[in-house]
Design an enzyme around this catalytic site. Structure first.
Site, mmCIF file in Angstrom:
data_model
loop_
_atom_site.group_PDB
_atom_site.id
_atom_site.type_symbol
_atom_site.label_atom_id
_atom_site.label_comp_id
_atom_site.label_asym_id
_atom_site.label_seq_id
_atom_site.Cartn_x
_atom_site.Cartn_y
_atom_site.Cartn_z
ATOM 1 N N ILE A 85 0.832 -1.204 0.000
ATOM 2 C CA ILE A 85 0.000 0.000 0.000
ATOM 3 C C ILE A 85 0.867 1.254 0.000
ATOM 4 O O ILE A 85 0.621 2.199 -0.755
ATOM 5 C CB ILE A 85 -0.943 0.005 1.221
ATOM 6 N N LYS A 95 15.593 -4.013 -1.996
ATOM 7 C CA LYS A 95 14.222 -4.487 -2.155
ATOM 8 C C LYS A 95 13.228 -3.521 -1.516
ATOM 9 O O LYS A 95 12.042 -3.529 -1.847
ATOM 10 C CB LYS A 95 14.071 -5.878 -1.532
ATOM 11 N N ALA A 117 2.826 1.860 8.249
ATOM 12 C CA ALA A 117 3.694 0.815 8.793
ATOM 13 C C ALA A 117 3.051 0.087 9.959
ATOM 14 O O ALA A 117 2.560 0.698 10.907
ATOM 15 C CB ALA A 117 5.024 1.427 9.245
ATOM 16 N N LYS A 145 -4.479 -4.895 14.829
ATOM 17 C CA LYS A 145 -5.082 -3.726 14.190
ATOM 18 C C LYS A 145 -6.113 -3.067 15.107
ATOM 19 O O LYS A 145 -6.246 -1.840 15.130
ATOM 20 C CB LYS A 145 -5.738 -4.116 12.866
ATOM 21 N N PRO A 147 -9.306 -0.740 5.224
ATOM 22 C CA PRO A 147 -9.476 -1.476 3.971
ATOM 23 C C PRO A 147 -9.881 -2.926 4.216
ATOM 24 O O PRO A 147 -9.590 -3.517 5.262
ATOM 25 C CB PRO A 147 -8.080 -1.421 3.336
ATOM 26 N N SER A 203 -1.351 -10.207 1.773
ATOM 27 C CA SER A 203 -2.696 -10.397 1.225
ATOM 28 C C SER A 203 -2.645 -11.045 -0.159
ATOM 29 O O SER A 203 -3.479 -11.905 -0.482
ATOM 30 C CB SER A 203 -3.452 -9.068 1.165
#
Length: 326
Positions: free
Chosen positions: A18, A44, A87, A168, A191, A206
């Site tokens: 995201i 990366k 983050a 979360k 989301p 995901s």
């Protein structure tokens, strides 16, 4: 184009699925971006950000931070006019020490970012939460997600070892508590399952779960997490919309529609019959009706969501591009 009083944005977790798209759209809109990564020596994490249009015009600066190291966060936030806090630890593996590896970094890291924002006079912080902070056994609505007033049941999450939804939930609650006590303006994006084209070189959680499903494996996560899907570009744009809109307030569910895992499996079977998507019993699905405008608060602000067809097609194409699917 960003107006002059809001042109510098700090984005935490900028190298992720995201976060990378948020940086991409901010640069296109004329912002300067202070982007945080975990390891600034790891190409990366950095190379795909540095190669974005606008990054070579001195509008992108990279900062290495540790969510539990307050001083590193202050250095990244200083000089910004706004913060988008993406983050947070995210893994599909069962954690051996969830408090140390997942819960504490999510909760304390969020508070550290908000403290740094408050200290530096930031006008608004947009926080990435998740639909999983609204779904597992919602208090007062046992088996469904209703709207932005719903919260996941912490005791249920602990009893079922649902560590990601718990992380979360507690991180978002800590953010609202801090904002209320300190008078900080925050807005939260929740989301659903985020899918679509991947900018970073590595496959995120995901998309990896979705890959397992496409390969015929029942996901090793509760299927009530699959309560709506959303295109990654829409998630990124929603963050920017909420930062730029002065009337935005509270939590914002961010999904194309309120749908179930089996809806996704059916759409995949329709578009890609060569992939044998497993179905689950309807008894395993949350008892909530599908809603096309579940994200009405965002839609009312002008948000337009990509269709499930578009989400599935971009997801499969990206997995093929990465060499994960034939």
């Amino acid at each position: 184009m960003a107006s002059e009083d809001r042109k510098v944005m700090c984005v935490t977790g900028a190298s992720g699925f995201i976060g990378s798209w948020i940086v991409y759209f901010l640069l296109r809109r004329g912002y300067a971006v202070r982007a945080t990564v975990k390891d600034i020596q790891d190409e990366k994490e950095t190379k795909h950000l540095e190669s974005m249009e606008g990054a070579d015009e001195s509008r992108l600066r990279l900062f290495q931070i540790d969510l539990l190291d307050y001083d590193s966060i202050v250095a990244a936030v200083a000089g910004a006019s706004g913060v988008i806090h993406v983050a947070s630890p995210c893994t599909i593996d069962f954690s051996r020490d969830p408090e140390r590896e997942l819960l504490n970094p999510a909760r304390e890291g969020t508070v550290n970012v908000l403290k740094a924002a408050k200290e530096n006079g930031i006008r608004r912080v947009v926080i990435t939460s998740s639909i999983s902070a609204m779904t597992p056994r919602v208090s007062g609505l046992p088996e469904a997600v209703g709207d932005e007033n719903c919260w996941s049941d912490e005791d249920y999450c602990r009893s079922k070892e649902l560590w990601y939804p718990l992380s979360k939930t507690i991180a978002e609650k800590a953010a609202w508590k801090f904002a209320k006590e300190e008078g900080l303006d925050i807005v939260v994006v929740n989301p659903g399952i985020v899918l679509g084209p991947m900018i970073p070189p590595s496959v995120n959680a995901s998309m990896l779960v979705t890959l397992f499903v496409i390969q015929g494996k029942i996901p090793d996560v509760p299927v009530d997490h699959f309560m709506g899907f959303v295109h990654v570009k829409d998630v990124a744009l929603a963050h920017i919309l909420l930062y730029e809109n002065p009337s935005a307030a509270g939590r914002y569910l961010c999904v194309e529609a309120a749908t179930h895992y089996n809806d996704f499996a059916a759409k995949m079977a329709e578009l890609y019959p060569e992939y044998k998507m497993p179905r689950v019993s309807d008894d395993c699905l949350p008892k909530v009706s599908n809603m096309k405008e579940a994200s009405k608060k965002l839609i009312d602000l002008g948000m337009k969501f990509a269709s499930l067809d578009h989400i599935v097609q971009d997801c499969v194409q990206s997995l093929r591009t990465k060499g994960c699917l034939s």
